[in-house]
Design a protein around this motif. Structure first.
Motif, PDB file in Angstrom:
ATOM      1  N   GLY A 151       3.431   7.762 -18.833  1.00 64.18           N
ATOM      2  CA  GLY A 151       2.719   8.202 -17.640  1.00 64.18           C
ATOM      3  C   GLY A 151       3.623   8.907 -16.656  1.00 64.18           C
ATOM      4  O   GLY A 151       4.813   9.125 -16.913  1.00 64.18           O
ATOM      5  N   ALA A 152       3.027   9.272 -15.517  1.00 60.54           N
ATOM      6  CA  ALA A 152       3.774   9.921 -14.429  1.00 60.54           C
ATOM      7  C   ALA A 152       4.239   8.844 -13.457  1.00 60.54           C
ATOM      8  O   ALA A 152       3.509   7.895 -13.169  1.00 60.54           O
ATOM      9  CB  ALA A 152       2.875  10.928 -13.717  1.00 60.54           C
ATOM     10  N   LEU A 153       5.475   9.001 -12.969  1.00 59.43           N
ATOM     11  CA  LEU A 153       6.010   8.071 -11.972  1.00 59.43           C
ATOM     12  C   LEU A 153       6.107   8.796 -10.634  1.00 59.43           C
ATOM     13  O   LEU A 153       6.894   9.736 -10.498  1.00 59.43           O
ATOM     14  CB  LEU A 153       7.398   7.572 -12.399  1.00 59.43           C
ATOM     15  CG  LEU A 153       8.111   6.698 -11.368  1.00 59.43           C
ATOM     16  CD1 LEU A 153       7.391   5.361 -11.208  1.00 59.43           C
ATOM     17  CD2 LEU A 153       9.572   6.474 -11.753  1.00 59.43           C
ATOM     18  N   PRO A 154       5.299   8.391  -9.645  1.00 61.81           N
ATOM     19  CA  PRO A 154       5.381   9.051  -8.343  1.00 61.81           C
ATOM     20  C   PRO A 154       6.728   8.738  -7.678  1.00 61.81           C
ATOM     21  O   PRO A 154       7.118   7.573  -7.585  1.00 61.81           O
ATOM     22  CB  PRO A 154       4.238   8.424  -7.531  1.00 61.81           C
ATOM     23  CG  PRO A 154       3.451   7.592  -8.486  1.00 61.81           C
ATOM     24  CD  PRO A 154       4.329   7.287  -9.646  1.00 61.81           C
ATOM     25  N   THR A 155       7.454   9.776  -7.267  1.00 56.36           N
ATOM     26  CA  THR A 155       8.739   9.577  -6.589  1.00 56.36           C
ATOM     27  C   THR A 155       8.691  10.236  -5.214  1.00 56.36           C
ATOM     28  O   THR A 155       7.825  11.074  -4.946  1.00 56.36           O
ATOM     29  CB  THR A 155       9.900  10.186  -7.403  1.00 56.36           C
ATOM     30  OG1 THR A 155       9.661  11.587  -7.566  1.00 56.36           O
ATOM     31  CG2 THR A 155      10.034   9.533  -8.763  1.00 56.36           C
ATOM     32  N   LEU A 156       9.638   9.860  -4.361  1.00 55.63           N
ATOM     33  CA  LEU A 156       9.712  10.412  -3.000  1.00 55.63           C
ATOM     34  C   LEU A 156       8.338  10.293  -2.338  1.00 55.63           C
ATOM     35  O   LEU A 156       7.843  11.219  -1.718  1.00 55.63           O
ATOM     36  CB  LEU A 156      10.183  11.880  -3.052  1.00 55.63           C
ATOM     37  CG  LEU A 156      11.498  12.089  -3.816  1.00 55.63           C
ATOM     38  CD1 LEU A 156      11.737  13.560  -4.109  1.00 55.63           C
ATOM     39  CD2 LEU A 156      12.672  11.526  -3.039  1.00 55.63           C
ATOM     40  N   TYR A 157       7.733   9.131  -2.510  1.00 53.26           N
ATOM     41  CA  TYR A 157       6.332   8.921  -2.135  1.00 53.26           C
ATOM     42  C   TYR A 157       6.228   8.382  -0.711  1.00 53.26           C
ATOM     43  O   TYR A 157       6.928   7.433  -0.346  1.00 53.26           O
ATOM     44  CB  TYR A 157       5.696   7.923  -3.106  1.00 53.26           C
ATOM     45  CG  TYR A 157       4.216   7.721  -2.913  1.00 53.26           C
ATOM     46  CD1 TYR A 157       3.327   8.770  -3.114  1.00 53.26           C
ATOM     47  CD2 TYR A 157       3.695   6.485  -2.538  1.00 53.26           C
ATOM     48  CE1 TYR A 157       1.960   8.590  -2.955  1.00 53.26           C
ATOM     49  CE2 TYR A 157       2.330   6.294  -2.379  1.00 53.26           C
ATOM     50  CZ  TYR A 157       1.468   7.359  -2.588  1.00 53.26           C
ATOM     51  OH  TYR A 157       0.118   7.180  -2.423  1.00 53.26           O
ATOM     52  N   ASP A 158       5.352   8.961   0.062  1.00 49.12           N
ATOM     53  CA  ASP A 158       5.099   8.485   1.415  1.00 49.12           C
ATOM     54  C   ASP A 158       3.624   8.102   1.519  1.00 49.12           C
ATOM     55  O   ASP A 158       2.744   8.966   1.634  1.00 49.12           O
ATOM     56  CB  ASP A 158       5.441   9.583   2.430  1.00 49.12           C
ATOM     57  CG  ASP A 158       5.346   9.078   3.868  1.00 49.12           C
ATOM     58  OD1 ASP A 158       4.780   7.986   4.075  1.00 49.12           O
ATOM     59  OD2 ASP A 158       5.827   9.776   4.769  1.00 49.12           O
ATOM     60  N   SER A 159       3.352   6.804   1.433  1.00 51.83           N
ATOM     61  CA  SER A 159       1.962   6.344   1.376  1.00 51.83           C
ATOM     62  C   SER A 159       1.209   6.616   2.674  1.00 51.83           C
ATOM     63  O   SER A 159      -0.010   6.531   2.728  1.00 51.83           O
ATOM     64  CB  SER A 159       1.912   4.845   1.073  1.00 51.83           C
ATOM     65  OG  SER A 159       2.639   4.146   2.076  1.00 51.83           O
ATOM     66  N   ARG A 160       1.943   6.950   3.745  1.00 57.40           N
ATOM     67  CA  ARG A 160       1.271   7.191   5.031  1.00 57.40           C
ATOM     68  C   ARG A 160       0.576   8.549   5.053  1.00 57.40           C
ATOM     69  O   ARG A 160      -0.277   8.800   5.887  1.00 57.40           O
ATOM     70  CB  ARG A 160       2.290   7.129   6.180  1.00 57.40           C
ATOM     71  CG  ARG A 160       2.925   5.755   6.355  1.00 57.40           C
ATOM     72  CD  ARG A 160       4.123   5.839   7.258  1.00 57.40           C
ATOM     73  NE  ARG A 160       5.100   6.802   6.745  1.00 57.40           N
ATOM     74  CZ  ARG A 160       6.263   7.071   7.333  1.00 57.40           C
ATOM     75  NH1 ARG A 160       6.576   6.465   8.459  1.00 57.40           N
ATOM     76  NH2 ARG A 160       7.094   7.946   6.822  1.00 57.40           N
ATOM     77  N   THR A 161       0.983   9.450   4.161  1.00 57.50           N
ATOM     78  CA  THR A 161       0.391  10.792   4.213  1.00 57.50           C
ATOM     79  C   THR A 161      -0.749  10.925   3.209  1.00 57.50           C
ATOM     80  O   THR A 161      -0.623  10.516   2.049  1.00 57.50           O
ATOM     81  CB  THR A 161       1.448  11.880   3.903  1.00 57.50           C
ATOM     82  OG1 THR A 161       1.853  11.730   2.544  1.00 57.50           O
ATOM     83  CG2 THR A 161       2.662  11.756   4.798  1.00 57.50           C
TER      84      THR A 161
END
Length: 265
Positions: free
Chosen positions: A180-190
């Protein structure tokens, strides 16, 4: 855990925290008592440098190993965090051209890894391209993870990369599994980060792995200090990688499904 597991971390786009993912997963698995070998297949040698090795001072590297000039064990170095490393430097750019002229060129890494014993996990840092080095990584791997930066343009190359994975599955490695894809540099606030993830999952029918790796300044500090993000730190990024590493080890041991992430809308 039965047998050895080989994981490729690949995306043709650079700057998606691919190298950080390889180093941090490796360090987290060492913490879990596994013997880990990391393989740097990127001519830029970012993984090699980030783990405290000077790419310009290596007597031999993965370059000579792929060309069959030295035995793999002669090129392996140990890192301060207990991982072994098959390092890379700019010479590897030349290996790409030389391998192209050889029969069975996609199998060079697989052949080399077959000569290395004593590891539970091998993690391959593929270069940000779809050339013969990435094909070597995918051909040698059991599983592949695609790190994905959660920004609009980040997934433009995903379709092309997935076609390459399909080609490898049909031609050189029918057992390769795309985890699968791994979300990186992720900002859950946006909402932007969440929208990109939803779009990718939907458009490519691709599982999105959990937990997403949050954006943290620690990653830049870690690579500059010659150690992984896990080393001696308790931060959001390290915790996320430790969780992912534990999930992978469970998956390999018992076939337990990897956790997937659904962003809240």
């Amino acid at each position: 855990m039965t047998g050895r597991h080989v994981l490729a971390v690949a995306n043709q786009k650079g700057g998606v925290a691919k190298t950080t993912t390889v180093a941090s997963l490796g360090a987290a698995m060492v913490e879990q008592g596994r013997r880990v070998l990391l393989v740097d297949l990127d001519p830029q040698g970012c993984l090699t440098f980030s783990l405290g090795q000077d790419p310009d001072k290596l007597p031999v590297s993965v370059h000579e190993v792929l060309l069959g000039d030295v035995e793999p064990g002669a090129a392996v170095v140990e890192t301060s965090e207990g991982m072994s490393l098959l390092p890379a430097n700019i010479d590897l750019a030349g290996a790409e051209a030389m391998l192209l002229m050889r029969a069975g060129r996609e199998y060079a890494l697989k052949r080399a890894l077959a000569k290395l014993d004593g590891y539970d996990v091998v993690i391959i840092d593929c270069p940000p391209s779809l050339g013969v080095l990435t094909l070597n990584g995918l051909t040698a791997a059991d599983d592949v993870i695609v790190p994905l930066q959660c920004e609009t343009l980040a997934h433009r190359g995903v379709g092309q990369f997935l076609r390459t994975v399909t080609d490898v599955q049909q031609i050189t490695n029918p057992d390769l599994k795309l985890l699968g894809a791994l979300p990186t540099l992720y900002d859950s606030r946006t909402t932007h980060s969440r929208d990109v993830l939803l779009d990718v999952a939907d458009r490519y029918d691709l599982p999105v792995l959990s937990p997403p790796i949050p954006r943290t300044v620690r990653f830049a500090e870690a690579s500059a200090s010659g150690s992984s993000v896990i080393a001696g730190r308790k931060n959001k990024g390290a915790v996320a990688y430790q969780e992912l590493a534990a999930g992978l080890l469970k998956h390999w041991k018992s076939g337990k499904q990897l956790a997937t992430y659904t962003p809240e809308i």
